[in-house]
Design a protein around this motif. Structure first.
Motif, PDB file in Angstrom:
ATOM      1  N   ALA A  14     -24.372 -21.387   6.611  1.00  0.00           N
ATOM      2  CA  ALA A  14     -24.125 -22.521   5.716  1.00  0.00           C
ATOM      3  C   ALA A  14     -24.225 -22.098   4.252  1.00  0.00           C
ATOM      4  O   ALA A  14     -23.411 -22.510   3.409  1.00  0.00           O
ATOM      5  N   ALA A  15     -25.211 -21.255   3.941  1.00  0.00           N
ATOM      6  CA  ALA A  15     -25.379 -20.785   2.566  1.00  0.00           C
ATOM      7  C   ALA A  15     -24.207 -19.899   2.150  1.00  0.00           C
ATOM      8  O   ALA A  15     -23.737 -19.960   1.008  1.00  0.00           O
ATOM      9  N   LEU A  16     -23.718 -19.076   3.091  1.00  0.00           N
ATOM     10  CA  LEU A  16     -22.582 -18.208   2.784  1.00  0.00           C
ATOM     11  C   LEU A  16     -21.325 -19.028   2.537  1.00  0.00           C
ATOM     12  O   LEU A  16     -20.557 -18.741   1.607  1.00  0.00           O
ATOM     13  N   ASP A  17     -21.101 -20.050   3.346  1.00  0.00           N
ATOM     14  CA  ASP A  17     -19.945 -20.928   3.137  1.00  0.00           C
ATOM     15  C   ASP A  17     -19.987 -21.546   1.736  1.00  0.00           C
ATOM     16  O   ASP A  17     -18.967 -21.628   1.038  1.00  0.00           O
ATOM     17  N   LYS A  18     -21.168 -21.975   1.330  1.00  0.00           N
ATOM     18  CA  LYS A  18     -21.335 -22.594   0.009  1.00  0.00           C
ATOM     19  C   LYS A  18     -21.078 -21.580  -1.103  1.00  0.00           C
ATOM     20  O   LYS A  18     -20.429 -21.893  -2.116  1.00  0.00           O
ATOM     21  N   SER A  19     -21.563 -20.352  -0.923  1.00  0.00           N
ATOM     22  CA  SER A  19     -21.356 -19.306  -1.927  1.00  0.00           C
ATOM     23  C   SER A  19     -19.876 -18.962  -2.065  1.00  0.00           C
ATOM     24  O   SER A  19     -19.378 -18.747  -3.177  1.00  0.00           O
ATOM     25  N   MET A  20     -19.164 -18.916  -0.938  1.00  0.00           N
ATOM     26  CA  MET A  20     -17.734 -18.615  -0.986  1.00  0.00           C
ATOM     27  C   MET A  20     -16.974 -19.711  -1.731  1.00  0.00           C
ATOM     28  O   MET A  20     -16.068 -19.432  -2.527  1.00  0.00           O
ATOM     29  N   THR A  21     -17.345 -20.958  -1.500  1.00  0.00           N
ATOM     30  CA  THR A  21     -16.701 -22.072  -2.206  1.00  0.00           C
ATOM     31  C   THR A  21     -16.950 -21.971  -3.706  1.00  0.00           C
ATOM     32  O   THR A  21     -16.044 -22.202  -4.523  1.00  0.00           O
ATOM     33  N   SER A  22     -18.168 -21.600  -4.074  1.00  0.00           N
ATOM     34  CA  SER A  22     -18.508 -21.447  -5.489  1.00  0.00           C
ATOM     35  C   SER A  22     -17.714 -20.315  -6.128  1.00  0.00           C
ATOM     36  O   SER A  22     -17.202 -20.450  -7.251  1.00  0.00           O
ATOM     37  N   LEU A  23     -17.576 -19.198  -5.421  1.00  0.00           N
ATOM     38  CA  LEU A  23     -16.816 -18.059  -5.951  1.00  0.00           C
ATOM     39  C   LEU A  23     -15.362 -18.433  -6.208  1.00  0.00           C
ATOM     40  O   LEU A  23     -14.762 -18.014  -7.204  1.00  0.00           O
ATOM     41  N   GLN A  24     -14.794 -19.220  -5.312  1.00  0.00           N
ATOM     42  CA  GLN A  24     -13.387 -19.583  -5.434  1.00  0.00           C
ATOM     43  C   GLN A  24     -13.106 -20.428  -6.672  1.00  0.00           C
ATOM     44  O   GLN A  24     -11.966 -20.497  -7.141  1.00  0.00           O
ATOM     45  N   SER A  25     -14.144 -21.040  -7.230  1.00  0.00           N
ATOM     46  CA  SER A  25     -13.955 -21.875  -8.421  1.00  0.00           C
ATOM     47  C   SER A  25     -14.145 -21.096  -9.726  1.00  0.00           C
ATOM     48  O   SER A  25     -13.795 -21.591 -10.801  1.00  0.00           O
ATOM     49  N   LEU A  26     -14.689 -19.882  -9.657  1.00  0.00           N
ATOM     50  CA  LEU A  26     -15.031 -19.146 -10.877  1.00  0.00           C
ATOM     51  C   LEU A  26     -13.840 -18.828 -11.783  1.00  0.00           C
ATOM     52  O   LEU A  26     -13.978 -18.898 -13.012  1.00  0.00           O
ATOM     53  N   PRO A  27     -12.668 -18.444 -11.254  1.00  0.00           N
ATOM     54  CA  PRO A  27     -11.551 -18.184 -12.169  1.00  0.00           C
ATOM     55  C   PRO A  27     -11.173 -19.393 -13.017  1.00  0.00           C
ATOM     56  O   PRO A  27     -10.562 -19.234 -14.084  1.00  0.00           O
ATOM     57  N   ASP A  28     -11.531 -20.587 -12.576  1.00  0.00           N
ATOM     58  CA  ASP A  28     -11.259 -21.792 -13.366  1.00  0.00           C
ATOM     59  C   ASP A  28     -12.440 -22.148 -14.266  1.00  0.00           C
ATOM     60  O   ASP A  28     -12.273 -22.381 -15.466  1.00  0.00           O
ATOM     61  N   THR A  29     -13.641 -22.183 -13.692  1.00  0.00           N
ATOM     62  CA  THR A  29     -14.809 -22.606 -14.473  1.00  0.00           C
ATOM     63  C   THR A  29     -15.283 -21.540 -15.457  1.00  0.00           C
ATOM     64  O   THR A  29     -15.910 -21.865 -16.466  1.00  0.00           O
ATOM     65  N   CYS A  30     -14.978 -20.272 -15.169  1.00  0.00           N
ATOM     66  CA  CYS A  30     -15.425 -19.178 -16.050  1.00  0.00           C
ATOM     67  C   CYS A  30     -14.239 -18.367 -16.557  1.00  0.00           C
ATOM     68  O   CYS A  30     -14.346 -17.145 -16.740  1.00  0.00           O
ATOM     69  N   ASP A  31     -13.108 -19.023 -16.785  1.00  0.00           N
ATOM     70  CA  ASP A  31     -11.906 -18.280 -17.179  1.00  0.00           C
ATOM     71  C   ASP A  31     -12.127 -17.492 -18.464  1.00  0.00           C
ATOM     72  O   ASP A  31     -11.636 -16.375 -18.618  1.00  0.00           O
ATOM     73  N   GLN A  32     -12.907 -18.043 -19.407  1.00  0.00           N
ATOM     74  CA  GLN A  32     -13.290 -17.298 -20.605  1.00  0.00           C
ATOM     75  C   GLN A  32     -14.592 -17.871 -21.155  1.00  0.00           C
ATOM     76  O   GLN A  32     -14.736 -19.078 -21.308  1.00  0.00           O
ATOM     77  N   PHE A  33     -15.546 -16.994 -21.428  1.00  0.00           N
ATOM     78  CA  PHE A  33     -16.823 -17.432 -21.988  1.00  0.00           C
ATOM     79  C   PHE A  33     -17.427 -16.299 -22.810  1.00  0.00           C
ATOM     80  O   PHE A  33     -16.938 -15.157 -22.794  1.00  0.00           O
ATOM     81  N   THR A  34     -18.483 -16.625 -23.534  1.00  0.00           N
ATOM     82  CA  THR A  34     -19.133 -15.648 -24.414  1.00  0.00           C
ATOM     83  C   THR A  34     -20.492 -15.263 -23.858  1.00  0.00           C
ATOM     84  O   THR A  34     -21.275 -16.120 -23.436  1.00  0.00           O
ATOM     85  N   LEU A  35     -20.736 -13.971 -23.864  1.00  0.00           N
ATOM     86  CA  LEU A  35     -22.021 -13.431 -23.432  1.00  0.00           C
ATOM     87  C   LEU A  35     -22.788 -13.045 -24.689  1.00  0.00           C
ATOM     88  O   LEU A  35     -22.289 -12.291 -25.531  1.00  0.00           O
ATOM     89  N   THR A  36     -23.987 -13.574 -24.848  1.00  0.00           N
ATOM     90  CA  THR A  36     -24.768 -13.327 -26.064  1.00  0.00           C
ATOM     91  C   THR A  36     -26.076 -12.626 -25.729  1.00  0.00           C
ATOM     92  O   THR A  36     -26.478 -12.522 -24.571  1.00  0.00           O
ATOM     93  N   GLY A  37     -26.761 -12.152 -26.784  1.00  0.00           N
ATOM     94  CA  GLY A  37     -28.063 -11.524 -26.600  1.00  0.00           C
ATOM     95  C   GLY A  37     -27.947 -10.065 -26.208  1.00  0.00           C
ATOM     96  O   GLY A  37     -26.868  -9.468 -26.189  1.00  0.00           O
ATOM     97  N   GLY A  38     -29.080  -9.469 -25.891  1.00  0.00           N
ATOM     98  CA  GLY A  38     -29.091  -8.056 -25.554  1.00  0.00           C
ATOM     99  C   GLY A  38     -28.926  -7.195 -26.794  1.00  0.00           C
ATOM    100  O   GLY A  38     -29.106  -7.649 -27.931  1.00  0.00           O
ATOM    101  N   ASP A  39     -28.552  -5.942 -26.599  1.00  0.00           N
ATOM    102  CA  ASP A  39     -28.410  -5.000 -27.710  1.00  0.00           C
ATOM    103  C   ASP A  39     -26.965  -4.804 -28.136  1.00  0.00           C
ATOM    104  O   ASP A  39     -26.674  -3.932 -28.956  1.00  0.00           O
ATOM    105  N   ASN A  40     -26.049  -5.613 -27.576  1.00  0.00           N
ATOM    106  CA  ASN A  40     -24.632  -5.367 -27.825  1.00  0.00           C
ATOM    107  C   ASN A  40     -23.912  -6.532 -28.492  1.00  0.00           C
ATOM    108  O   ASN A  40     -22.684  -6.570 -28.521  1.00  0.00           O
ATOM    109  N   GLY A  41     -24.663  -7.489 -29.045  1.00  0.00           N
ATOM    110  CA  GLY A  41     -24.030  -8.601 -29.739  1.00  0.00           C
ATOM    111  C   GLY A  41     -23.245  -9.491 -28.794  1.00  0.00           C
ATOM    112  O   GLY A  41     -23.440  -9.477 -27.575  1.00  0.00           O
ATOM    113  N   ASP A  42     -22.338 -10.265 -29.368  1.00  0.00           N
ATOM    114  CA  ASP A  42     -21.523 -11.162 -28.550  1.00  0.00           C
ATOM    115  C   ASP A  42     -20.409 -10.385 -27.853  1.00  0.00           C
ATOM    116  O   ASP A  42     -19.766  -9.522 -28.456  1.00  0.00           O
ATOM    117  N   ARG A  43     -20.188 -10.726 -26.593  1.00  0.00           N
ATOM    118  CA  ARG A  43     -19.097 -10.129 -25.829  1.00  0.00           C
ATOM    119  C   ARG A  43     -18.260 -11.242 -25.215  1.00  0.00           C
ATOM    120  O   ARG A  43     -18.799 -12.264 -24.783  1.00  0.00           O
TER     121      ARG A  43
END
Length: 288
Positions: free
Chosen positions: A168-197
């Protein structure tokens, strides 16, 4: 008034039939009216007919549920056997000794890729994606066995995992992965030693294998040690029952999508063979 006819059996015939474990009333017994004809039938003939009836009964050849269930359970040895080899992906890939360490430090050229993808995102799903690129948590915690291997070729790295999960948990994870190209199509990664990416996620097609599958290409752009860096990584997951294979393939000098596709095809085939109770044979050189 018609008197009901009683059913009588020859004691010799009855004993012989009972000895075979089958009571064939119609073969060994007769009514009083037909006693003469029944008496001519010998005990041996009745036994032969009883045996023929037993032999002709269909017998199920299907495996028992216990045996089938046991064969479908991924064991520690099975998970290791299901891992792909350098021969499966060919080219000039070589296997590394300790891919588990990549989540802490992964030097590709002069760039520590593990540090380069370390940062914060406003969206939790996107955060989880970059956090799990080079570790074993893309699909969440495993509920059973897990095996990991890694390969390198010039400035490219390929991480490969086989693991079992709660279904059941794997089914849920697969459904979540399938949505990532839409929900995370472009975002900014901040912090760390490399500034914004800047991070982009694009859906990637995979071979039609397994029960479910999801592929995506993740591109991370930014600076490392004052130099511009572009990390491009394919992420591919294939589900087979309560088990899954995960492929992370890429680097800082381009990417071979064909290698990802080959790893998915060969890896799924190996996992399915293991779950069927077999042991995958080494892939001959030159064959994919």
């Amino acid at each position: 008034m018609t008197t009901p006819r009683s059913i009588v059996c020859s004691s010799r015939v009855l004993a012989a039939v009972l000895a075979t474990g089958t009571l064939l009333t119609t073969a060994a017994c007769s009514s009083a009216e037909d006693g003469a004809s029944a008496g001519s039938e010998t005990a041996s003939a009745a036994v032969e007919r009883a045996r023929a009836t037993q032999t002709g009964s269909p017998t199920s050849t299907a495996s028992s549920p216990t045996a089938s269930s046991s064969a479908s359970q991924l064991t520690e040895t099975g998970a290791k056997n299901a891992l792909i080899t350098a021969a499966d992906i060919e080219d000039n890939w070589t296997q590394v000794e300790n891919p588990q360490a990549w989540k802490d430090s992964l030097l590709v050229g002069k760039v520590d890729v593990a540090a380069f993808v370390t940062g914060k995102s406003d969206a939790q799903d996107c955060q989880n994606l970059v956090d799990s690129l080079y570790d074993e948590t893309l699909l969440g915690s495993t509920s059973g066995v897990s095996a990991l291997t890694g390969f390198q070729e010039d400035d490219a790295r390929l991480l490969y995992q086989v693991a079992s999960y709660d279904k059941a948990a794997l089914d849920k994870s697969m459904t979540s992965l399938q949505s990532l190209p839409d929900t995370c199509d472009q975002f900014t990664l901040t912090g760390g030693d490399n500034g914004d990416r800047t991070v982009q996620v694009v859906a990637m097609s995979l071979p039609d294998v397994g029960d479910a599958r999801q592929g995506m290409t993740v591109t991370v752009k930014g600076d490392s040690n004052g130099r511009p860096v572009t990390l491009t990584v394919d992420v591919a997951v294939v589900q087979v029952g309560a088990n899954a294979i995960t492929v992370t393939n890429g680097g800082t000098a381009g990417i071979s999508h064909d290698t990802t596709t080959t790893a998915v095809k060969q890896g799924t085939q190996r996992l399915q063979e293991v779950l069927a109770g077999g042991t995958p044979q080494p892939t001959p050189s030159g064959i994919n």
